[in-house]
Design a protein around this motif. Structure first.
Motif, short mmCIF file in Angstrom:
data_model
loop_
_atom_site.label_atom_id
_atom_site.label_comp_id
_atom_site.label_asym_id
_atom_site.label_seq_id
_atom_site.Cartn_x
_atom_site.Cartn_y
_atom_site.Cartn_z
N ALA A 143 0.83 -1.21 0.00
CA ALA A 143 0.00 0.00 0.00
C ALA A 143 0.86 1.26 0.00
N THR A 144 1.97 1.22 0.76
CA THR A 144 2.85 2.39 0.83
C THR A 144 3.47 2.71 -0.52
N VAL A 145 4.03 1.68 -1.17
CA VAL A 145 4.73 1.93 -2.43
C VAL A 145 3.74 2.30 -3.53
N LEU A 146 2.55 1.68 -3.55
CA LEU A 146 1.56 2.03 -4.58
C LEU A 146 1.03 3.45 -4.36
N ALA A 147 0.90 3.82 -3.10
CA ALA A 147 0.47 5.20 -2.81
C ALA A 147 1.51 6.20 -3.28
N SER A 148 2.82 5.83 -3.13
CA SER A 148 3.88 6.73 -3.60
C SER A 148 3.88 6.86 -5.11
N TRP A 149 3.27 5.86 -5.80
CA TRP A 149 3.18 5.93 -7.26
C TRP A 149 1.87 6.59 -7.70
N GLY A 150 1.01 6.97 -6.74
CA GLY A 150 -0.20 7.70 -7.07
C GLY A 150 -1.45 6.86 -7.16
N TYR A 151 -1.40 5.61 -6.69
CA TYR A 151 -2.58 4.75 -6.75
C TYR A 151 -3.32 4.75 -5.42
N ARG A 152 -4.62 4.54 -5.51
CA ARG A 152 -5.44 4.31 -4.32
C ARG A 152 -5.51 2.80 -4.11
N THR A 153 -5.50 2.35 -2.85
CA THR A 153 -5.46 0.90 -2.59
C THR A 153 -6.54 0.49 -1.59
N LEU A 154 -6.98 -0.75 -1.76
CA LEU A 154 -7.78 -1.45 -0.75
C LEU A 154 -7.02 -2.73 -0.41
N VAL A 155 -6.75 -2.94 0.88
CA VAL A 155 -5.92 -4.07 1.28
C VAL A 155 -6.74 -5.00 2.18
N ALA A 156 -6.49 -6.31 2.02
CA ALA A 156 -7.19 -7.32 2.82
C ALA A 156 -6.30 -8.55 2.94
N GLY A 157 -6.61 -9.37 3.96
CA GLY A 157 -5.83 -10.57 4.19
C GLY A 157 -6.38 -11.81 3.51
N SER A 158 -7.59 -11.73 2.93
CA SER A 158 -8.19 -12.87 2.26
C SER A 158 -9.22 -12.37 1.27
N ALA A 159 -9.71 -13.27 0.43
CA ALA A 159 -10.73 -12.89 -0.55
C ALA A 159 -12.02 -12.46 0.14
N ASP A 160 -12.40 -13.17 1.21
CA ASP A 160 -13.64 -12.81 1.91
C ASP A 160 -13.54 -11.42 2.53
N GLU A 161 -12.37 -11.08 3.10
CA GLU A 161 -12.19 -9.74 3.66
C GLU A 161 -12.29 -8.69 2.56
N MET A 162 -11.72 -8.99 1.40
CA MET A 162 -11.78 -8.04 0.29
C MET A 162 -13.21 -7.86 -0.19
#
Length: 598
Positions: A491-510
């Motif tokens: 999430a940190t590196v993608l944010a530094s590239w200008g992307y918005r992120t959603l993070v989860a530990g599993s498919a169900d959480e996502m």
């Protein structure tokens, strides 16, 4: 002296041998042989005895009651022996029970010998040398036949042989037939010879059994050692796969954080530290990539793309990359090529030549390196000569083993990892090309790679490549990983590239996050191995099913086990291997987004 185990070898365990065990096995085999040989022999002897009794009865040379009584006794002995053999086969006794069967066999053999002893007295006339010679002829044949039948064990042989033949020696001495002294000498010589032959035959039989059982023990020991080695190899592979996966996780996170730092404001000293950290991460990445290459080759997950390859261009590009290193070492690097084309996979072929040339330059301290090619019939031979340190004959086969390096016990990373030639060996097998080597210590080494020659194809000029596009910022990227540190780093590196992120530990959480988020995700980045045995491929299917469209997806894995690599590649999704350099990750994301936008 150090034991083999201290050198990393797996000694072949010697099977436990005790005298009682060997005695039981040898004794049991002797009894089995007796029971196997007995039926035909005793029936033949019994038949001979009956024929002899009938012949003498009809000729009037023997009283009928004695002849038929003796024949009946012989039939009884023969049937007893046959019954014992049948009982033995049905019982199939264990090796330790052979003694009782030997005693019964010897007892019946002694009864047979005693019956022949009685027959000798009843069938022999003190006044008829011809009758005695006829009886002696039959008895000596029966006695000789007892050697192959009973000779595997001296006890039944002795119990049968001496009662059969000894009476005739006594008759020659008591009755004093014509030429009785000659007959007595011949009988003594016969008895002595048969005794010696029986002992020698028995000793050879026992020796043969001992050698046979030693071979059986050796084969069993080798089988056990092979099974142990295979088990140890599986355990080692499982351990290395697990350790590799676990090590890749923090290294992957570290690489992402270093990538994020590049966009931060810092002074020159801090940037120098970040650069050194990035160098260390890159070194670890090189090691993991080499291990990954071996795992992918072992998993048959690499399919060569055969095509016509311009050999001169390929060799010139490789040589150019090593001219600087050769110049620093003040050694020559010459290239001799022709306008040859070969049929091969250009990427894999370049990997082979690079690894060999890299070693040649690294281990040449004076003189130089020559790389060239020449035509031999319908084949092209690529040769790499050097005047380096050379390789001793006893080490030449081992240089193709994983992590084996000559004169590098301290594992100095600057001298390589010891994986290059292991990869070369696998690649040459994959490309079905022949690699040979000749080397002399302190004089140098030559590697020869034989490739199939092909004609130059008609190649159309390539289209101009599309201009690279900038990343589409503020697009939402989904991140699924069961490691919290990986999620945070991604999430940190993608944010530094200008992307918005959603993070989860599993498919169900996502799925739960997507239910409350109204953004249209552009890409999914998913770890391959998730909790509870779930896989990234399964997670991608769940997310795509929920969204109702084939969202571009990128799998990231830290597994190096060949079966897991093959399984991940079978999903058909883009696959990156941890630790992923941030530049490679950014390029993969950009390519997937641009492909989806078309």
């Amino acid at each position: 002296m150090l034991s083999p185990a201290l050198h990393g070898e797996s000694p072949v365990p010697e099977p436990v041998r005790t005298p009682s065990r060997n005695d039981d096995r040898i004794g049991a085999e002797q009894v089995r042989t007796l029971m196997r040989n007995c039926p035909v022999a005793v029936m033949g002897a019994g038949t001979g005895a009956i024929i002899l009794a009938i012949a003498f009865d009809l000729s009037g040379r023997v009283r009928p009651d004695r002849a038929w009584l003796w024949a009946a006794l012989m039939i009884g002995c023969v049937l007893s022996h046959l019954a014992l053999c049948v009982a033995y086969r049905r019982a199939r006794p264990a090796d330790g029970a052979w003694r009782i069967w030997l005693r019964l066999f010897t007892l019946i053999a002694a009864c047979e010998g005693a019956t022949w002893f009685v027959g000798a007295n009843w069938l022999t006339s003190p006044n008829d040398l011809l009758q005695e010679l006829m009886v002696l002829l039959v008895y000596s044949a029966i006695a000789s036949g007892s050697l192959p039948t009973f000779g595997t064990h001296l006890a039944p042989f002795s119990a049968f042989f001496y009662p059969v033949i000894m009476p005739h020696l006594g008759f020659s001495l008591i009755y004093q037939y014509e030429y009785w002294n000659v007959l007595a000498v011949l009988l003594v010589a016969y008895i002595v010879a048969m005794t010696l032959i029986a002992r020698h035959t028995n000793a050879q039989f026992i020796e043969g059994l001992q050698l046979r059982f030693e071979n059986v023990d050796l084969v069993e020991g080798l089988r056990i050692a092979k099974a142990d080695a295979e088990h140890a190899n599986v355990a080692k592979s499982s351990f290395l796969a697990a350790a590799s996966h676990d090590l890749r996780q923090p290294i992957h996170a570290l690489g992402l954080f270093v990538g994020a730092l590049e966009n931060c404001t810092m002074d020159a000293e801090a940037r120098g530290i970040v650069a050194r950290i990035e160098g260390a991460v890159a070194a670890m990445d090189d090691l993991f990539l080499a291990l990954l290459d071996i795992s992918k080759l072992d998993a048959a997950a690499v399919t060569p793309a055969f095509q016509a390859v311009p050999l001169a261009q390929l060799l010139e590009r490789i040589a150019q990359d090593y001219r600087g290193e050769a110049a620093e070492k003040r050694i020559g690097l010459r290239l001799r090529t022709g306008g040859f084309w070969v049929r091969s996979d250009p990427v894999l072929l370049e990997r082979i030549v690079r690894n060999i040339l890299s070693n040649a330059v690294r281990y040449t301290d004076r003189g130089g390196v020559l790389m060239g090619c020449r035509a031999v019939g319908d084949q092209i031979t690529v040769e790499i000569w050097d005047t380096g340190r050379g390789i001793a004959e006893d080490q030449q086969a081992r240089i193709f083993e994983e992590f084996y390096q000559i004169d590098n016990p301290e594992r100095d990373r600057s001298r390589g990892l010891g994986l290059g030639l292991a990869i070369v060996r696998r690649l040459t097998d994959l490309l079905d090309c022949r690699l040979s080597m000749r080397s002399q210590p302190h004089r140098g080494t030559v590697f020869r790679l034989v490739l199939p020659r092909t004609n130059r194809p008609n190649i159309a000029p390539p289209d101009d490549p599309p201009a690279p596009q900038a990343d589409s910022h503020q697009e939402t990227i989904l991140i699924i990983d069961d490691e919290a540190a990986i999620r945070q780093a991604m999430a940190t590196v993608l944010a530094s590239w200008g992307y918005r992120t959603l993070v989860a530990g599993s498919a169900d959480e996502m799925l739960a996050l997507l239910a409350s988020d109204h953004a249209r995700p552009a890409l999914l980045v998913c770890d391959y191995r998730l909790r509870a045995g779930a896989t990234g491929a399964e997670a991608v299917m769940k997310i795509r099913s929920y969204l109702g469209r084939d969202i571009p997806a990128l799998l990231v894995t830290g597994d190096t086990a060949p079966d897991r690599i093959a399984e991940a590649m079978a999903s058909g999704l883009v696959l990156l291997h941890k630790p992923v350099q941030h530049g490679r990750l950014r390029a993969a994301i950009g390519n997937l987004l641009r492909a989806d936008a078309r």
